[in-house]
Design a protein around this motif. Sequence first.
Motif, PDB file in Angstrom:
ATOM      1  N   CYS A 101     112.523  87.629  88.552  1.00 38.94           N
ATOM      2  CA  CYS A 101     113.371  87.465  87.365  1.00 38.94           C
ATOM      3  C   CYS A 101     114.760  86.966  87.756  1.00 38.94           C
ATOM      4  O   CYS A 101     115.337  86.110  87.081  1.00 38.94           O
ATOM      5  N   GLY A 102     115.289  87.507  88.846  1.00 42.04           N
ATOM      6  CA  GLY A 102     116.594  87.057  89.326  1.00 42.04           C
ATOM      7  C   GLY A 102     116.572  85.598  89.733  1.00 42.04           C
ATOM      8  O   GLY A 102     117.529  84.857  89.488  1.00 42.04           O
TER       9      GLY A 102
ATOM     10  N   GLU B 263      99.225  89.710  90.111  1.00 45.86           N
ATOM     11  CA  GLU B 263      98.690  89.928  91.458  1.00 45.86           C
ATOM     12  C   GLU B 263      99.321  91.132  92.151  1.00 45.86           C
ATOM     13  O   GLU B 263      98.735  91.696  93.066  1.00 45.86           O
ATOM     14  N   THR B 264     100.506  91.531  91.728  1.00 47.70           N
ATOM     15  CA  THR B 264     101.177  92.666  92.363  1.00 47.70           C
ATOM     16  C   THR B 264     100.874  93.986  91.661  1.00 47.70           C
ATOM     17  O   THR B 264     101.495  95.002  91.958  1.00 47.70           O
ATOM     18  N   SER B 265      99.888  93.995  90.766  1.00 46.43           N
ATOM     19  CA  SER B 265      99.604  95.210  89.996  1.00 46.43           C
ATOM     20  C   SER B 265      99.089  96.358  90.862  1.00 46.43           C
ATOM     21  O   SER B 265      99.188  97.511  90.468  1.00 46.43           O
ATOM     22  N   LEU B 266      98.538  96.083  92.028  1.00 45.60           N
ATOM     23  CA  LEU B 266      98.003  97.137  92.891  1.00 45.60           C
ATOM     24  C   LEU B 266      99.041  97.708  93.856  1.00 45.60           C
ATOM     25  O   LEU B 266      98.758  98.695  94.541  1.00 45.60           O
ATOM     26  N   LEU B 267     100.223  97.123  93.907  1.00 44.69           N
ATOM     27  CA  LEU B 267     101.272  97.627  94.795  1.00 44.69           C
ATOM     28  C   LEU B 267     101.900  98.889  94.216  1.00 44.69           C
ATOM     29  O   LEU B 267     101.844  99.131  93.003  1.00 44.69           O
ATOM     30  N   PRO B 268     102.526  99.707  95.079  1.00 45.19           N
ATOM     31  CA  PRO B 268     103.262 100.863  94.549  1.00 45.19           C
ATOM     32  C   PRO B 268     104.392 100.403  93.622  1.00 45.19           C
ATOM     33  O   PRO B 268     104.926  99.302  93.768  1.00 45.19           O
TER      34      PRO B 268
ATOM     35  N   ARG C  57     108.322  96.771  91.549  1.00 42.09           N
ATOM     36  CA  ARG C  57     109.533  96.589  90.754  1.00 42.09           C
ATOM     37  C   ARG C  57     110.537  95.705  91.492  1.00 42.09           C
ATOM     38  O   ARG C  57     111.150  94.813  90.900  1.00 42.09           O
ATOM     39  N   ALA C  58     110.716  95.902  92.788  1.00 46.26           N
ATOM     40  CA  ALA C  58     111.647  95.084  93.569  1.00 46.26           C
ATOM     41  C   ALA C  58     111.219  93.618  93.573  1.00 46.26           C
ATOM     42  O   ALA C  58     112.048  92.713  93.413  1.00 46.26           O
ATOM     43  N   LEU C  59     109.917  93.371  93.745  1.00 44.94           N
ATOM     44  CA  LEU C  59     109.420  91.994  93.746  1.00 44.94           C
ATOM     45  C   LEU C  59     109.605  91.331  92.380  1.00 44.94           C
ATOM     46  O   LEU C  59     110.037  90.171  92.288  1.00 44.94           O
TER      47      LEU C  59
END
Length: 132
Positions: free
Chosen positions: A116-117, A99-104, A109-111
Amino acid sequence: MIVRSQPSFQDIIFTVHGSILPRIARRLAAIAIVSVIAILAAQAHPGIFARISTIPFTLIGIALSIFMSFRNNACYARWWEGRQLWGELIISARSFARETSLLPDEDRRALLHSICGFACGLTARLRGEDGV
């Protein structure tokens, strides 16, 4: 898919981490000592145990087997529930990543590192380890 090597019989026998062996070692030693004493007594006095009936041992064995069966089923149910919940977490994390594929890239990467964390931190917490 994660493919792990098959542990050998020696690996399974001598694995102490995550095993119940350290918790029951004293009890096992006590049972071993009592067993050795009983064997030595039977050898020294051959008829000493002939007067003892086997009925109490049979009844205790039946009760113990039923108890162990219930305990084993409860442990397996807890393990299976944890496996299902962990699978749901992985599926949700993958869906979130799609779902986050359209974000910069920087925001995405931060999300994704946060997700993962969270999974790594949850693993450490459930295992009682330091989450660093």
